[in-house]
Design an enzyme around this catalytic site. Structure first.
Site, short mmCIF file in Angstrom:
data_model
loop_
_atom_site.label_atom_id
_atom_site.label_comp_id
_atom_site.label_asym_id
_atom_site.label_seq_id
_atom_site.Cartn_x
_atom_site.Cartn_y
_atom_site.Cartn_z
N MET A 6 -5.18 -2.35 6.77
CA MET A 6 -5.80 -1.39 6.22
C MET A 6 -7.05 -0.67 6.90
SD MET A 6 -7.70 -1.34 2.32
CE MET A 6 -8.56 -2.81 2.58
N HIS B 126 6.95 -7.21 10.80
CA HIS B 126 6.75 -6.11 9.94
C HIS B 126 5.20 -5.70 9.74
CE1 HIS B 126 5.07 -9.16 7.38
NE2 HIS B 126 5.28 -8.41 6.15
N PHE C 122 0.85 -1.06 -0.08
CA PHE C 122 -0.02 -0.09 -0.01
C PHE C 122 0.82 1.29 -0.02
CE2 PHE C 122 0.98 -1.13 4.48
CZ PHE C 122 1.18 0.28 5.07
#
Length: 511
Positions: free
Chosen positions: A399, A420, A233
């Site tokens: 998201m 991560h 993203f």
């Protein structure tokens, strides 16, 4: 520390895992390899990921057989660390840090070589940006998906990037047709001291000669500046909470400030480099030694395989260099969109960090990280801009959910590594089959920029197109990921990293 109200399902400990304390689990195994899992009691661990890591550990038998043939009897897996976002991957779980001695394992990095995070602070505030989100959505869709980026590159620049990384690209200078995103470049933008590996060592870029010479001269590139698919993203966020005021001030954060976060990697170049590496490993495989059942093929440091290993490491370095350049351009694209809609701004790099890479040490040890980011402490950052604080650790949420920036402590127990991201808790196939009500509620409250404009009447009339679009979004929706709060708490309690700031999203660009 603020956490989401949404909590993951109650922790169900896999019977094969032994809890050693509130923040750590241990995985006993017949090879006697130390395998530790950094995860608090409220972080779910996928049993299929444990199945997968046990299969990976069988590589110890492969190395023993290879050592008997090649004479490198010291080759071994010396340590494995699994981060809180551990979940099943393609052969090796995401969230794995694997240390070997005397062997390279290309699959322990994966296809998306040097996939990583880039984070920049800006001079804008959330209050300045929120009224312009409609216009920003249109502008960013044009920049990212409708030809607006116009990144002109010459063959010389492409080769300079692959061989010498971002310093090589910027050293070659902007092309004559420096329009499009190039126009957002400002003096001093490189900030190479804030990139974990701004240049990866290579001797040539022969593996990607087709891309270098693809247009016979300067052309608008069709690859660089791509977000990629899956969980990649580019996001506009703002600083919603400060947890460490001194570190936050030193790193340029302030409450309400807009920041730019990019998660992307080497795209098709990484896939090509990894595939060629596996081909090279097979070609160098000793005759008479069966290929391993787990399909994980090591590269040994013997003279016979040296040419194959060098070809792989050159392609590997080329892809790693490309990934840094790709994230650089993606951040320029976000900047260009903001400047066009909100006025001129300044931006400063906080950090660019890899989470799919390998590090070779002089003592023969190799640290492979797949879905795990470096989290060095004072010793690892000595002499650099983070020496007082430790390495910036960027941990994005799902998201629409919060992300965190932490400072690393260089924990030996995690091989100075952290997760991560939050990590998946629902497999993509199952997520795609979920109902529509939750997705509709999410889209009412959050703005996602994709190649398809789901508000366009011409698009909404195509039920097949809309169904495919919704299916893809469901695979990356917030509810298919672990709650970021317990994941970050696990890192803090285990002494891996300490939160500095919390970031909340304004708008996400998804490929």
């Amino acid at each position: 520390m603020t956490t989401s109200k949404r909590r993951p399902a109650a922790f169900q400990q896999d019977p094969r895992l032994v809890r050693t304390d509130d923040s750590w689990l241990h995985l006993p195994n017949r090879w006697g390899i130390p395998v530790d899992v950094c995860a608090g009691t409220d972080v779910p661990i996928e049993s299929s990921a444990i199945d997968e890591i046990l299969t990976v550990l069988a590589t110890a038998d492969t190395l023993e057989r290879l050592g008997a043939v090649t004479g490198h009897t010291e080759a071994a897996i010396s340590r494995v660390v699994l981060t809180p976002d551990l979940h099943r991957g393609a052969g090796i779980p995401i969230g794995t840090v694997l240390q070997t001695r005397g062997a390279l394992l290309p699959q322990a990095v994966g296809n998306d070589i040097n996939c990583g995070m880039r984070l920049e602070t800006t001079s804008l505030t959330a209050d300045q940006v929120r009224p312009r989100l409609d216009a920003l959505e249109r502008r960013l869709r044009h920049l990212f998906f409708e030809g607006g980026r116009r990144i002109a590159l010459s063959g010389l620049q492409r080769e300079a990037l692959l061989r010498d990384g971002l310093p090589g690209l910027l050293g070659a200078g902007a092309p004559e047709r420096a329009d499009g995103v190039w126009s957002a470049l400002r003096p001093g933008d490189a900030q190479l001291g804030r990139i974990h590996g701004s240049r990866y060592s290579t001797t040539n870029a022969d593996a990607f000669r087709d891309w270098i010479n693809s247009a016979g001269g300067t052309s608008y590139d069709s690859i660089i500046g791509s977000v990629g698919g899956g969980n990649h993203f580019a996001e506009l966020q703002y600083v919603s909470a400060v947890h460490d005021r001194q570190a936050a001030h030193s790193w340029g954060f302030s409450l309400g400030q807009v920041v730019l976060m990019v998660h992307s990697g080497s795209l098709s170049l990484g896939h090509q480099a990894n595939a060629s590496g596996l081909d090279q490993a097979r070609a160098a495989w000793p005759a008479g030694v069966p290929l391993p059942d787990n399909k994980i093929i090591p590269m040994m440091p013997d003279g016979r395989s040296a040419p194959a290993r060098r070809r792989y490491l050159d392609a590997f370095g080329n892809a790693a260099n490309f990934a840094v350049g790709n994230r650089f351009f993606l951040s320029l694209m976000l900047r260009a969109g903001l400047a066009a809609e909100c006025g001129e701004l300044t931006a400063d790099l906080v950090y660019d960090a890899p989470h799919n890479l390998l590090w070779q040490h002089d003592d023969g040890q190799v640290v492979h990280r797949k879905g795990a980011t470096p989290a060095g402490g004072y010793a690892e950052t000595a002499g650099g801009p983070y020496a007082m604080w430790g390495e910036p650790v960027i941990v994005p949420g799902s998201m629409g959910a919060a992300s965190y920036v932490l400072r690393g402590h260089g924990s030996p127990r995690t091989l100075a590594s952290a997760c991560h991201g939050a990590g998946r808790r629902v497999r993509r196939g199952a997520a795609a089959q979920a109902g529509d009500a939750a997705l509709d509620a999410f889209l009412r409250d959050f703005r996602v920029v994709t190649p398809l404009d789901h508000r366009d009447p011409a698009v909404t009339r195509r039920s097949d197109v809309m169904a495919a679009w919704r299916r893809d979004l469901k695979q990356e929706a917030p509810w298919v990921y672990k709650d970021i709060g317990p994941v970050v708490s696990s890192l803090r309690r285990a002494g891996v990293a300490e939160p500095v700031v919390e970031l909340r999203p304004l708008l996400t660009v998804k490929g």
